[in-house]
Design a protein around this motif. Structure first.
Motif, PDB file in Angstrom:
ATOM      1  N   MET A 176       0.552  -0.962  -0.277  1.00  0.00           N
ATOM      2  CA  MET A 176       0.447   0.231  -0.255  1.00  0.00           C
ATOM      3  C   MET A 176       0.775   1.731   0.272  1.00  0.00           C
ATOM      4  O   MET A 176       0.363   2.238  -0.399  1.00  0.00           O
ATOM      5  N   GLY A 177       1.875   1.298   0.556  1.00  0.00           N
ATOM      6  CA  GLY A 177       2.599   2.567   0.576  1.00  0.00           C
ATOM      7  C   GLY A 177       3.138   2.919  -1.186  1.00  0.00           C
ATOM      8  O   GLY A 177       3.183   4.123  -1.109  1.00  0.00           O
ATOM      9  N   LEU A 178       3.334   1.701  -1.849  1.00  0.00           N
ATOM     10  CA  LEU A 178       4.278   1.785  -3.053  1.00  0.00           C
ATOM     11  C   LEU A 178       2.990   2.241  -3.940  1.00  0.00           C
ATOM     12  O   LEU A 178       3.090   3.118  -4.536  1.00  0.00           O
ATOM     13  N   LEU A 179       1.835   1.821  -3.344  1.00  0.00           N
ATOM     14  CA  LEU A 179       0.781   2.139  -4.118  1.00  0.00           C
ATOM     15  C   LEU A 179       0.232   3.692  -3.332  1.00  0.00           C
ATOM     16  O   LEU A 179      -0.437   4.333  -4.245  1.00  0.00           O
ATOM     17  N   SER A 180       0.564   3.940  -2.742  1.00  0.00           N
ATOM     18  CA  SER A 180       0.186   5.372  -1.856  1.00  0.00           C
ATOM     19  C   SER A 180       1.680   6.709  -2.436  1.00  0.00           C
ATOM     20  O   SER A 180       1.861   7.374  -3.501  1.00  0.00           O
ATOM     21  N   HIS A 194      -2.772  -2.663 -14.731  1.00  0.00           N
ATOM     22  CA  HIS A 194      -4.331  -2.254 -13.879  1.00  0.00           C
ATOM     23  C   HIS A 194      -4.441  -0.993 -12.714  1.00  0.00           C
ATOM     24  O   HIS A 194      -3.576  -0.429 -12.509  1.00  0.00           O
ATOM     25  N   SER A 195      -5.311  -0.687 -12.754  1.00  0.00           N
ATOM     26  CA  SER A 195      -5.235   0.817 -12.302  1.00  0.00           C
ATOM     27  C   SER A 195      -4.886   0.486 -10.877  1.00  0.00           C
ATOM     28  O   SER A 195      -4.816  -0.464  -9.823  1.00  0.00           O
ATOM     29  N   ILE A 196      -3.620   2.160 -10.383  1.00  0.00           N
ATOM     30  CA  ILE A 196      -3.781   2.090  -8.461  1.00  0.00           C
ATOM     31  C   ILE A 196      -4.777   1.259  -7.658  1.00  0.00           C
ATOM     32  O   ILE A 196      -5.065   1.120  -6.857  1.00  0.00           O
ATOM     33  N   PHE A 197      -5.804   2.625  -8.212  1.00  0.00           N
ATOM     34  CA  PHE A 197      -7.474   2.032  -7.169  1.00  0.00           C
ATOM     35  C   PHE A 197      -7.370   0.780  -7.293  1.00  0.00           C
ATOM     36  O   PHE A 197      -8.202   1.031  -6.253  1.00  0.00           O
ATOM     37  N   GLU A 198      -7.863   0.626  -8.516  1.00  0.00           N
ATOM     38  CA  GLU A 198      -8.419  -1.278  -8.582  1.00  0.00           C
ATOM     39  C   GLU A 198      -7.364  -1.945  -7.527  1.00  0.00           C
ATOM     40  O   GLU A 198      -7.789  -2.957  -6.460  1.00  0.00           O
ATOM     41  N   LEU A 199      -5.863  -1.710  -7.589  1.00  0.00           N
ATOM     42  CA  LEU A 199      -4.891  -2.642  -6.723  1.00  0.00           C
ATOM     43  C   LEU A 199      -5.248  -2.178  -5.613  1.00  0.00           C
ATOM     44  O   LEU A 199      -5.551  -3.501  -4.699  1.00  0.00           O
ATOM     45  N   LYS A 200      -5.749  -0.588  -5.091  1.00  0.00           N
ATOM     46  CA  LYS A 200      -5.603  -0.613  -4.222  1.00  0.00           C
ATOM     47  C   LYS A 200      -7.036  -1.908  -3.041  1.00  0.00           C
ATOM     48  O   LYS A 200      -7.015  -2.070  -1.884  1.00  0.00           O
TER      49      LYS A 200
END
Length: 222
Positions: free
Chosen positions: A129-133, A169-175
Motif C-alpha cells: 500500500m505504501g508503494l501504491l500511495s 491495472h489501475s492504482i485504485f483497482e489494486l488498492k
C-alpha cells in the motif's frame, strides 16, 4: 505492552484498524522519507540506493507469501531489477551485498515465517500500500525533474520507473483488491492474533525506518 482492543477497533475494518494502530509511527516514517529522501527527487544515486534497500524485502515476500494475499499482479521483483539495471548498470548484482540492516530485516521475516506466518500479511499490506500511495507520489515528483535528469531517455518515459508503473491495472483497482483481501483475512482472526498483527504492523515501520536511514547521502537532509 500490547494495546487493548477498543470497541471502535472491533467495528472498523481490519485494514482501518491497522492504519490506526500505526498512525504515530507512520507519521515518523513519512517525516523521515520526506526529509531525508527528498534528495532522491533530484539525485538518481540516492533514488537507486533507496530501491536497493527495499529490493530484498519485496523479493522475500513475493517468494514466501501465498498468492491469495500477494497475487502476481502485485509482484515487483522484476521491476526492481529493471530499475536497478537502469540506474546501477546490468552488472550491479555482481558487486552487491545486502547491508546489515537489510539482513536483520530479512532474519526477522524468516523468524516470523517459522513461528507465525500470518504476521507476514502485515508487511504485505503496509509495504505494497505504501508503494501504491507514497511511492506513486514520489515518482510523480521525480517525473517533474526528468527534463533535468541525464538518464532520461526520449520516447521511453517509464525507463527507471518500472517499480511504480502498473500498466495492466489501475492504482485504485489494486488498492481496493488489497484492502478487500486483507479485510477478509482479518475477519477470520481470533483476538490474540489480531492484536499480534497490530503490534507487527508497528514493527514494519520501525524496520523500514532503519533501512531508510542507511541510504547514503540522506543525512544531508538533517
Amino acid at each position: 505492552m500490547a494495546a487493548t482492543t477498543t470497541t471502535t477497533e472491533k467495528t472498523v475494518s481490519f485494514t482501518k484498524a491497522m492504519r490506526v494502530a500505526t498512525r504515530e509511527i507512520h507519521n515518523v516514517s513519512d517525516g523521515l522519507v520526506n526529509a531525508k529522501l527528498a534528495f532522491a527527487l533530484y539525485d538518481s544515486a540516492v533514488w537507486a540506493e533507496g530501491l536497493l534497500v527495499f529490493y530484498e524485502i519485496f523479493k522475500f515476500l513475493e517468494q514466501h507469501v501465498a498468492h491469495d494475499f500477494l497475487p502476481e499482479e502485485f509482484h515487483r521483483t522484476v521491476q526492481f531489477e529493471q530499475d536497478l539495471d537502469f540506474y546501477l548498470g546490468a552488472d550491479w548484482k555482481t558487486k552487491y551485498q545486502p547491508r546489515k540492516e537489510v539482513c536483520d530485516y530479512l532474519k526477522h521475516l524468516e523468524q516470523i515465517e517459522r513461528e507465525n506466518p500470518n504476521l507476514l500479511v502485515a508487511y504485505v499490506y503496509h509495504l505494497y500500500m505504501g508503494l501504491l500511495s507514497g511511492g506513486q507520489i514520489l515518482q510523480k515528483r521525480r517525473n517533474i525533474t526528468r527534463k533535468f535528469n541525464p538518464f532520461a531517455t526520449a520516447g521511453e518515459p517509464n525507463r527507471g520507473a518500472a517499480l511504480t508503473t502498473f500498466e495492466e491495472h489501475s492504482i485504485f483497482e489494486l488498492k481496493q483488491k488489497m484492502r478487500s483481501s486483507i479485510d477478509k483475512f482479518g475477519e477470520s482472526l481470533d483476538e490474540e492474533t489480531r492484536q499480534q498483527m497490530m503490534e507487527e504492523s508497528r514493527r514494519v515501520f520501525e524496520l523500514n525506518n532503519g533501512i531508510i536511514r542507511t541510504v547514503q547521502g540522506v543525512n544531508r537532509a538533517n
